[in-house]
Enzyme design. Structure first.
Site, mmCIF file in Angstrom:
data_model
loop_
_atom_site.group_PDB
_atom_site.id
_atom_site.type_symbol
_atom_site.label_atom_id
_atom_site.label_comp_id
_atom_site.label_asym_id
_atom_site.label_seq_id
_atom_site.Cartn_x
_atom_site.Cartn_y
_atom_site.Cartn_z
ATOM 1 N N HIS A 90 -49.535 -7.147 1.956
ATOM 2 C CA HIS A 90 -48.495 -7.635 2.872
ATOM 3 C C HIS A 90 -47.580 -8.593 2.125
ATOM 4 O O HIS A 90 -48.034 -9.492 1.418
ATOM 5 C CB HIS A 90 -49.125 -8.389 4.056
ATOM 6 C CG HIS A 90 -48.087 -8.963 4.968
ATOM 7 N ND1 HIS A 90 -47.455 -8.210 5.938
ATOM 8 C CD2 HIS A 90 -47.520 -10.195 5.025
ATOM 9 C CE1 HIS A 90 -46.571 -8.958 6.560
ATOM 10 N NE2 HIS A 90 -46.584 -10.157 6.027
ATOM 11 N N ASP A 169 -49.585 -11.058 19.711
ATOM 12 C CA ASP A 169 -48.718 -11.641 18.678
ATOM 13 C C ASP A 169 -47.250 -11.356 18.982
ATOM 14 O O ASP A 169 -46.387 -12.203 18.806
ATOM 15 C CB ASP A 169 -49.087 -11.099 17.290
ATOM 16 C CG ASP A 169 -48.054 -11.517 16.262
ATOM 17 O OD1 ASP A 169 -47.911 -12.727 16.040
ATOM 18 O OD2 ASP A 169 -47.344 -10.639 15.738
ATOM 19 N N LYS A 195 -51.996 -8.767 12.715
ATOM 20 C CA LYS A 195 -51.465 -7.395 12.581
ATOM 21 C C LYS A 195 -52.137 -6.665 11.424
ATOM 22 O O LYS A 195 -52.461 -5.484 11.519
ATOM 23 C CB LYS A 195 -49.941 -7.451 12.393
ATOM 24 C CG LYS A 195 -49.225 -7.835 13.679
ATOM 25 C CD LYS A 195 -47.746 -8.067 13.478
ATOM 26 C CE LYS A 195 -47.485 -9.322 12.714
ATOM 27 N NZ LYS A 195 -46.209 -9.981 12.935
HETATM 28 N N1 URA Z 1 -43.966 -12.772 10.001
HETATM 29 C C1 URA Z 1 -44.848 -12.549 11.006
HETATM 30 O O1 URA Z 1 -45.329 -11.433 11.190
HETATM 31 N N2 URA Z 1 -45.184 -13.580 11.795
HETATM 32 C C2 URA Z 1 -44.695 -14.820 11.640
HETATM 33 O O2 URA Z 1 -45.049 -15.701 12.392
HETATM 34 C C3 URA Z 1 -43.778 -15.028 10.602
HETATM 35 C C4 URA Z 1 -43.428 -13.985 9.790
#
Ligand code: URA
Length: 444
Positions: A90, A169, A195
């Protein structure tokens, strides 16, 4: 639930506890996330809690509990039918960051199965799906069984992340976005890790960007985020590693979807920009070690370099493209196959000297203005639009020499984009010190 002057007492107490700086229990965090996701806890109470977290922070244990509560708010992808250790990567997002396009086939060519779920771009950074979709025919919506089959047969598949992943989220992020609570390290770590963990990999490598074009402007914050994310995935029983990398200037030279695909192909052929190649080798080394394909990062690097040299990595990218319906002629004739822009314009330097600063975020926004990115999630993008950076930090430039080349299909965007690019460059008389690309590595 008891009521106190019309207020739900339990939520009130949790907000107060956090406001006073105490650690919340797993039950309290589960209660908040479940109630908020179902709509039982209103936005105004969740906003107050977010602000309390913003100021008081969260312990690692609280952050792990928050992450897992968000993972459990939706579906988790079951990758158990894929043989071998699945390693995901990521990136916190950067300008010109086409790393996945190179890294995914590169590590797959070295035997690490890549079952990747990616996102689209928003604002000044681009998304992997948009880049891949600039290849005519490339489809990012594979049914689950085809996704698994692709990884088991050719070792690689890249698809879009579904809405069923960590819905808590999504709802929480939308609230953070309007309550000035996005830039809290535990909330960011929980958001990203929820995620990623729901996507089912056995191990995750994080690329946390720092600098002008990054979410994390300071290196200390970036390191703190990287360490926390590695702690969270370990807390969830997976393995993790991270790199903190520089985003004080765009990565490579190309910014914009089809332009970045061309640069990724060049890199897979061994001819790409040095910074992009180095970042891919650093992240890839960690991935190979986590995936059990190398004993240490030195051994891993030898395998990766070899996969670039022999053409195995490029050939794996061709497999990915053809398996997902893309026009595989792009590998040998990218110029002819990828969409190209009608209007090209150079932005000249107004003075001679050395490039001492490039505001990468402004370059990203300029590219978005040209049509390469989205202001809002419903905007459409032009795959041909973008910027080729011709001068990077430390390069010598003469007055009138082009700094970048703008690419667009919309003439009206050239002037505002050029102005932004001009304001993003600083030229000095002394040669500046160029920031190190790889700032920190957190190994498994
Ligand atoms: N990217 C994300 O997925 N979440 C955040 O809080 C900040 C950047």
């Amino acid at each position: 639930m008891e009521k106190k002057r019309g207020v739900d007492v339990r939520v009130y107490d949790i907000i107060l506890k956090k406001r006073r700086g105490y650690e919340l229990s797993k039950d309290e965090i589960d209660f908040l996330i479940t109630g908020f996701t179902s709509g039982d806890i209103p936005d105004y109470q969740m906003s107050a809690w977010l602000m309390a977290v913003f100021f008081q922070g969260m312990s690692v244990e609280e952050t792990c509990n928050l992450t897992m509560a968000m993972v459990h708010s939706g579906e988790s992808v079951d990758l158990s039918h894929i043989r071998d250790v699945k390693v995901d990567k990521h990136s916190t997002g950067g300008v010109g960051d086409k790393t996945t396009l190179v890294l995914a086939p590169l590590v797959a060519a070295c035997g690490v199965p890549v079952a990747k779920m990616s996102g689209r771009g928003l604002g000044h950074t681009g998304g992997t799906l948009d880049k891949l979709e600039s290849i005519p025919g490339f489809c990012v919506d594979l049914p689950k069984d085809e996704f698994i089959k692709a990884v088991n047969t050719i070792g690689i598949a890249v698809v879009g992340q579904t809405a069923s992943i960590a819905p808590a989220d999504k709802k929480l992020y939308a609230l953070r976005d309007v309550t000035a609570t996005v830039d809290s390290i535990p909330l960011i770590a929980g958001s990203i890790c929820s995620k990623k963990l729901a996507c089912g990999a056995d191990a995750i490598v994080f690329d946390v960007k720092t600098g002008k074009g990054a979410f994390m402007k300071s290196e200390d914050d970036a390191l703190c985020l990287a360490e926390l994310m590695v702690d969270i995935v370990r807390g969830a029983g997976k393995r993790g590693a991270a790199v903190v990398s520089d985003m004080n200037q765009p990565l490579g030279y190309a910014v914009g979807n089809s332009l970045e695909v061309m640069e990724a192909i060049d890199t897979l052929r061994g001819e790409g920009p040095e910074d992009l190649r180095e970042l891919c080798l650093s992240l890839g080394s960690l991935m190979l070690v986590l995936g059990g394909k190398a004993k240490n990062t030195e051994e891993a690097r030898i395998s990766l370099v070899n996969a670039l040299k022999t053409g195995a990595a490029l050939s794996k990218f061709a497999d990915l493209i053809s398996n997902q319906g893309g026009d595989v002629r792009v590998i040998d004739a990218a110029d002819a196959v990828l969409p190209s822009a009608r209007c090209l314009e150079a932005v000249p330097s107004v003075q001679s000297g050395y490039i001492s600063e490039i505001d990468a975020e402004k370059i990203g926004v300029a590219s978005m203005i040209l049509g390469a990115g989205r202001r809002t999630k419903d905007d459409t993008i032009d795959p041909a639009a973008g910027i080729i950076v011709l001068k990077k930090l430390g390069d010598k430039v003469d007055e009138g020499e082009p700094l970048v080349m703008l690419h667009t299909n919309n003439w009206d965007t050239l002037e505002p984009a050029a102005e932004l690019v001009m304001s993003s460059y600083k030229v000095s008389q002394d040669k500046p010190v160029v920031p190190q690309l790889i700032k920190q590595v957190i190994e498994d």
